[in-house]
Design a protein around this motif. Structure first.
Motif, short mmCIF file in Angstrom:
data_model
loop_
_atom_site.label_atom_id
_atom_site.label_comp_id
_atom_site.label_asym_id
_atom_site.label_seq_id
_atom_site.Cartn_x
_atom_site.Cartn_y
_atom_site.Cartn_z
N GLN A 70 -5.89 5.45 3.75
CA GLN A 70 -4.68 5.39 2.94
C GLN A 70 -4.20 3.95 2.77
OE1 GLN A 70 -1.89 8.85 3.87
NE2 GLN A 70 -3.11 8.80 5.74
N VAL A 71 -3.75 3.66 1.56
CA VAL A 71 -3.17 2.35 1.26
C VAL A 71 -1.67 2.44 1.50
CG1 VAL A 71 -2.82 0.58 -0.50
CG2 VAL A 71 -4.97 1.89 -0.44
N VAL A 72 -1.14 1.52 2.30
CA VAL A 72 0.29 1.49 2.61
C VAL A 72 0.95 0.41 1.77
CG1 VAL A 72 2.02 1.11 4.41
CG2 VAL A 72 -0.12 2.32 4.95
N ASP A 73 2.02 0.78 1.10
CA ASP A 73 2.73 -0.15 0.21
C ASP A 73 3.59 -1.10 1.04
OD1 ASP A 73 3.72 -1.38 -2.00
OD2 ASP A 73 4.69 0.39 -2.86
N ASP A 74 2.97 -2.15 1.53
CA ASP A 74 3.64 -3.12 2.40
C ASP A 74 2.93 -4.46 2.25
OD1 ASP A 74 4.43 -4.70 4.69
OD2 ASP A 74 5.16 -2.86 5.62
N ASN A 75 3.68 -5.51 1.97
CA ASN A 75 3.09 -6.82 1.71
C ASN A 75 2.65 -7.56 2.96
OD1 ASN A 75 3.28 -6.68 -1.12
ND2 ASN A 75 5.43 -7.33 -1.07
N SER A 76 2.94 -7.02 4.13
CA SER A 76 2.49 -7.66 5.37
C SER A 76 0.98 -7.51 5.51
CB SER A 76 3.18 -7.04 6.58
OG SER A 76 4.57 -7.16 6.49
N VAL A 77 0.37 -8.49 6.15
CA VAL A 77 -1.08 -8.45 6.38
C VAL A 77 -1.34 -7.64 7.64
CG1 VAL A 77 -3.17 -9.82 6.78
CG2 VAL A 77 -1.37 -10.68 5.25
N ASN A 78 -1.67 -6.37 7.47
CA ASN A 78 -1.87 -5.53 8.64
C ASN A 78 -2.69 -4.30 8.27
OD1 ASN A 78 -1.66 -4.91 11.33
ND2 ASN A 78 0.35 -3.94 11.18
N ALA A 79 -3.27 -3.71 9.29
CA ALA A 79 -3.98 -2.43 9.18
C ALA A 79 -3.86 -1.75 10.53
CB ALA A 79 -5.45 -2.66 8.83
N PHE A 80 -3.89 -0.43 10.54
CA PHE A 80 -3.81 0.29 11.80
C PHE A 80 -4.48 1.64 11.64
CE2 PHE A 80 0.08 0.82 9.36
CZ PHE A 80 0.36 2.18 9.40
N ALA A 81 -4.67 2.31 12.76
CA ALA A 81 -5.36 3.60 12.74
C ALA A 81 -4.76 4.50 13.80
CB ALA A 81 -6.85 3.41 12.99
N THR A 82 -4.98 5.79 13.65
CA THR A 82 -4.60 6.72 14.70
C THR A 82 -5.71 7.74 14.87
OG1 THR A 82 -2.79 8.08 15.56
CG2 THR A 82 -3.35 8.36 13.22
N THR A 83 -5.51 8.64 15.81
CA THR A 83 -6.57 9.56 16.20
C THR A 83 -7.02 10.45 15.05
OG1 THR A 83 -4.99 11.27 16.86
CG2 THR A 83 -5.61 9.66 18.52
N GLY A 84 -8.23 10.94 15.16
CA GLY A 84 -8.71 11.94 14.21
C GLY A 84 -9.17 11.41 12.87
N GLY A 85 -9.34 10.09 12.73
CA GLY A 85 -9.90 9.55 11.50
C GLY A 85 -8.91 9.01 10.49
N PHE A 86 -7.67 8.77 10.88
CA PHE A 86 -6.65 8.27 9.95
C PHE A 86 -6.59 6.74 10.01
CE2 PHE A 86 -5.54 12.65 10.54
CZ PHE A 86 -5.04 13.05 9.31
N VAL A 87 -6.86 6.09 8.87
CA VAL A 87 -6.86 4.63 8.77
C VAL A 87 -5.89 4.21 7.68
CG1 VAL A 87 -8.25 2.57 8.33
CG2 VAL A 87 -9.27 4.52 9.53
N TYR A 88 -5.08 3.18 7.97
CA TYR A 88 -4.05 2.71 7.05
C TYR A 88 -4.28 1.23 6.76
CZ TYR A 88 -1.93 6.93 9.00
OH TYR A 88 -1.70 8.22 9.42
N ILE A 89 -4.37 0.88 5.47
CA ILE A 89 -4.59 -0.50 5.05
C ILE A 89 -3.41 -0.92 4.19
CG2 ILE A 89 -6.16 -2.10 3.91
CD1 ILE A 89 -7.40 -0.68 6.29
N GLN A 90 -2.70 -1.96 4.61
CA GLN A 90 -1.53 -2.40 3.86
C GLN A 90 -1.93 -3.26 2.66
OE1 GLN A 90 1.54 -2.17 7.67
NE2 GLN A 90 1.41 -4.07 6.53
N THR A 91 -1.13 -3.18 1.61
CA THR A 91 -1.45 -3.90 0.38
C THR A 91 -1.52 -5.41 0.61
OG1 THR A 91 0.92 -3.82 -0.17
CG2 THR A 91 -0.49 -2.15 -1.18
N GLY A 92 -0.71 -5.92 1.54
CA GLY A 92 -0.76 -7.35 1.84
C GLY A 92 -2.11 -7.78 2.37
N LEU A 93 -2.75 -6.92 3.15
CA LEU A 93 -4.06 -7.25 3.69
C LEU A 93 -5.13 -7.19 2.60
CD1 LEU A 93 -5.49 -6.31 7.10
CD2 LEU A 93 -6.91 -5.94 5.09
N ILE A 94 -5.01 -6.22 1.71
CA ILE A 94 -5.98 -6.12 0.61
C ILE A 94 -5.95 -7.39 -0.23
CG2 ILE A 94 -6.59 -4.84 -1.49
CD1 ILE A 94 -5.37 -2.35 -0.15
#
Length: 283
Positions: free
Chosen positions: A114-138
């Motif tokens: 999932q792409v997170v609408d946030d200009n900070s340079v960050n990414a994170f994940a949680t259990t079960g295969g959920f990955v979050y990539i922030q727009t700032g990092l992209i």
């Protein structure tokens, strides 16, 4: 010959003894299933019928279910906003993620990127295969290989079950003997903290780097992309990323050592900056 049931009906002494044994077994069973007062004070385990999760031997199904609950709370209560202004961006990130997931150590998990609408340079994940990539990092990534390196690292946290390990450690530290069963909603709250606030251990970061590096290489990307992005983090304004990820200095050296082994061909796949900018132009 009397049947066992008929014999039991006619023998009152044996019947009373059997009933007593059954009562004892029921009491023992209830005692084993009921949390101790110390456990109840920590996790508020005072209501019956609450779902518990076994941390000691969690199945993939339970892990995905827990991750789904954490994902819902991240969005409902923590302000994690999924980017929805351009579906092409979401599709592109999912395309990269699924390519990496297929080459990961746990390819059978149902990964969600999932792409997170946030200009900070960050990414994170949680259990079960959920990955979050922030727009700032992209935007901060110079090419697809750099972005894929970060995503592979987050997948590494999932394949290494790092969040589950941290949950177990915190449960043990809180006094839950064996940390075998913990109330699910307590784990959901802890999972949210682990995703957004609590830093990963240095050991978990090194392990996620190793797993991510190999996932990146097996997926056919140039692994130098991972290294170049980590070098970028050393000198950039990436406070949010570093709040949950240890300083990248030594990690860069470790990645360079892995790259020097020459396990992967590194033919430049994913390093075309112009092609990457074209794919994210709608962001």
């Amino acid at each position: 010959m009397l049947s066992p049931l008929t014999y039991l009906k006619q023998n009152s002494f044996l019947r009373r003894g059997l009933y007593g044994l059954m009562a004892t077994l029921m009491a023992v069973t209830i005692g084993l299933a009921t949390p101790t007062p110390s456990q109840a004070s920590i996790f508020d385990l005072i209501f019956q019928g609450i779902r518990y999760v076994q941390l000691g031997n969690m199945s993939d199904r339970d892990e995905v279910n827990l991750g789904t609950q954490i994902d819902r709370q991240l969005k409902a209560q923590q302000g994690v906003r999924v980017y929805n202004r351009n579906s092409a961006i979401n599709n592109y990130i999912n395309e990269i993620g699924q390519r990496l997931a297929a080459s990961s150590d746990r390819p059978n998990l149902p990964y969600t990127f999932q792409v997170v609408d946030d200009n900070s340079v960050n990414a994170f994940a949680t259990t079960g295969g959920f990955v979050y990539i922030q727009t700032g990092l992209i935007r901060a990534a110079a090419n697809e290989a750099e972005l894929a390196g970060v995503m592979a690292h987050e997948i590494g946290h999932i394949t290494g079950r790092h969040a589950i390990q941290q949950m177990r450690q915190r449960a043990l530290a809180s006094g839950v003997a064996g940390a075998l069963e913990v109330r699910q909603d307590a784990l959901v709250g802890l999972g949210v903290q682990l995703a957004l606030q609590l830093p990963n251990s240095r050991e978990a970061e090194y392990d996620a780097d190793r797993r991510g590096f190999n996932t990146l290489g097996r997926a056919g990307y140039d692994t130098t992309g991972f290294i170049s992005f980590m070098q970028k983090l050393e000198g950039g304004n990436t406070a949010e990323f570093l709040s949950t990820h240890p300083n990248p200095g030594n990690r860069v050296s470790n990645l360079q050592a892995m790259n020097s082994a020459g396990t992967y061909a590194n033919t430049g796949a994913g390093t075309d900056a112009n092609a990457y900018r074209s794919r994210i132009s709608g962001l």
